[in-house]
Design an enzyme around this catalytic site. Structure first.
Site, PDB file in Angstrom:
ATOM      1  N   HIS A 178      -3.194  -4.962 -10.074  1.00 53.68           N
ATOM      2  CA  HIS A 178      -4.205  -3.978  -9.683  1.00 53.68           C
ATOM      3  C   HIS A 178      -5.593  -4.501 -10.073  1.00 53.68           C
ATOM      4  O   HIS A 178      -5.780  -4.982 -11.191  1.00 53.68           O
ATOM      5  CB  HIS A 178      -3.915  -2.645 -10.382  1.00 53.68           C
ATOM      6  CG  HIS A 178      -4.848  -1.569  -9.961  1.00 53.68           C
ATOM      7  ND1 HIS A 178      -4.720  -0.891  -8.762  1.00 53.68           N
ATOM      8  CD2 HIS A 178      -5.958  -1.080 -10.559  1.00 53.68           C
ATOM      9  CE1 HIS A 178      -5.705  -0.021  -8.652  1.00 53.68           C
ATOM     10  NE2 HIS A 178      -6.475  -0.107  -9.716  1.00 53.68           N
ATOM     11  N   MET A 215       0.790  -1.229   0.000  1.00 48.67           N
ATOM     12  CA  MET A 215       0.000   0.000   0.000  1.00 48.67           C
ATOM     13  C   MET A 215       0.833   1.295   0.000  1.00 48.67           C
ATOM     14  O   MET A 215       0.321   2.354   0.370  1.00 48.67           O
ATOM     15  CB  MET A 215      -0.963  -0.003   1.196  1.00 48.67           C
ATOM     16  CG  MET A 215      -1.963  -1.152   1.174  1.00 48.67           C
ATOM     17  SD  MET A 215      -2.902  -1.231  -0.365  1.00 48.67           S
ATOM     18  CE  MET A 215      -4.021   0.140  -0.126  1.00 48.67           C
ATOM     19  N   ILE A 235       5.990   3.480  -4.568  1.00 49.88           N
ATOM     20  CA  ILE A 235       7.424   3.189  -4.683  1.00 49.88           C
ATOM     21  C   ILE A 235       8.150   4.491  -5.065  1.00 49.88           C
ATOM     22  O   ILE A 235       7.776   5.176  -6.011  1.00 49.88           O
ATOM     23  CB  ILE A 235       7.672   2.100  -5.759  1.00 49.88           C
ATOM     24  CG1 ILE A 235       6.872   0.823  -5.448  1.00 49.88           C
ATOM     25  CG2 ILE A 235       9.158   1.807  -5.905  1.00 49.88           C
ATOM     26  CD1 ILE A 235       7.303   0.057  -4.231  1.00 49.88           C
TER      27      ILE A 235
HETATM   28  C1  GRF Z   1      -5.361  -7.187  -4.543  1.00 50.46           C
HETATM   29  O1  GRF Z   1      -6.675  -6.952  -4.965  1.00 50.46           O
HETATM   30  C2  GRF Z   1      -4.374  -6.500  -5.431  1.00 50.46           C
HETATM   31  O2  GRF Z   1      -4.788  -6.407  -6.765  1.00 50.46           O
HETATM   32  C3  GRF Z   1      -4.306  -5.117  -4.832  1.00 50.46           C
HETATM   33  O3  GRF Z   1      -4.366  -5.336  -3.456  1.00 50.46           O
HETATM   34  C4  GRF Z   1      -5.103  -6.538  -3.191  1.00 50.46           C
HETATM   35  C5  GRF Z   1      -4.253  -7.385  -2.295  1.00 50.46           C
HETATM   36  O4  GRF Z   1      -4.950  -8.499  -1.798  1.00 50.46           O
HETATM   37  N1  GRF Z   1      -3.121  -4.404  -5.280  1.00 50.46           N
HETATM   38  P1  GRF Z   1      -4.194  -9.636  -1.028  1.00 50.46           P
HETATM   39  O5  GRF Z   1      -3.458  -9.009   0.150  1.00 50.46           O
HETATM   40  O6  GRF Z   1      -3.235 -10.303  -1.983  1.00 50.46           O
HETATM   41  O7  GRF Z   1      -5.253 -10.580  -0.563  1.00 50.46           O
END
Ligand code: GRF
Length: 187
Positions: free
Chosen positions: A108, A89, A92
């Site tokens: 994404h 989250m 970068i």
């Molecule tokens: C996923 O939906 C991914 O596409 C996004 O964040 C979510 C992460 O989910 N970037 P998880 O932690 O892998 O369950």
């Protein structure tokens, strides 16, 4: 030929991390998890698969540059060639981007360039689009803006709820990301 090493960066649940670990031979070794959230359940998942983990808190560092310098050290120590973001989250910064130029990939949960940023599934759902999906792309300095590697479309049905849509998206992610990983690490 010995397999190259990759790292996964995650901040939360880690369902994508788990899908990667369960996918079988990906032509690379997942040897490091980097996590910026000490409470994230992805940490227990890494323990289960015996993947070494580096956990940090951004607030323990004076700047993004400072913690990213440490992350680059960890990546170099582990001889990492590619970095896969899986629900990481944080944006970068230049330190990591320069050290791993063209070698950082993200997944994404929308058809980029539509719905970048947070809560992409909710954004698409509330916009009542008929089609959404999943994108895997190279990471650049923007938010979800780098060159697209792969996309998969998902139909939003009349009777879909936000929860059912989330489920469908995650299901596609869990198939797509390991597949792209296997392809890309050969480059
Ligand atoms: C996923 O939906 C991914 O596409 C996004 O964040 C979510 C992460 O989910 N970037 P998880 O932690 O892998 O369950």
């Amino acid at each position: 030929m010995s397999k190259i090493n990759v790292a996964v960066f995650a901040s939360g649940t880690g369902s994508n991390f788990e899908a990667i670990m369960e996918a079988g031979d990906l032509s690379c070794n997942i040897v490091l998890l980097i996590c910026d959230n000490p409470g994230a359940t992805v940490i227990q998942k890494a323990e289960k698969y015996q993947v070494p983990t580096f956990v940090f808190r951004s607030k323990d560092y004076v700047s993004k540059e400072e913690y990213e310098k440490v992350l680059v050290e960890k990546l170099k120590e582990a001889n990492i060639s590619w970095v896969f973001l899986a629900g990481y989250m944080r944006i970068i910064g230049p330190t990591l981007l320069e050290a791993y130029e063209g070698k950082i990939i993200n997944i994404h949960p929308s058809l980029l360039p539509d719905f970048p940023g947070k809560d992409a599934i909710g954004q698409a759902y509330h916009a009542r689009v008929k089609t959404t999906g999943v994108t895997v792309h190279y990471v650049d300095a923007g938010i979800d803006t780098g060159p697209i590697i792969a996309q998969e479309e998902i139909e939003v049905k009349e009777n879909d709820t936000l929860e059912s849509l989330e489920e469908k998206i995650h299901h596609v992610e869990h198939q797509l990301y390991p597949r792209v990983m296997k392809d890309i690490v050969k480059k």
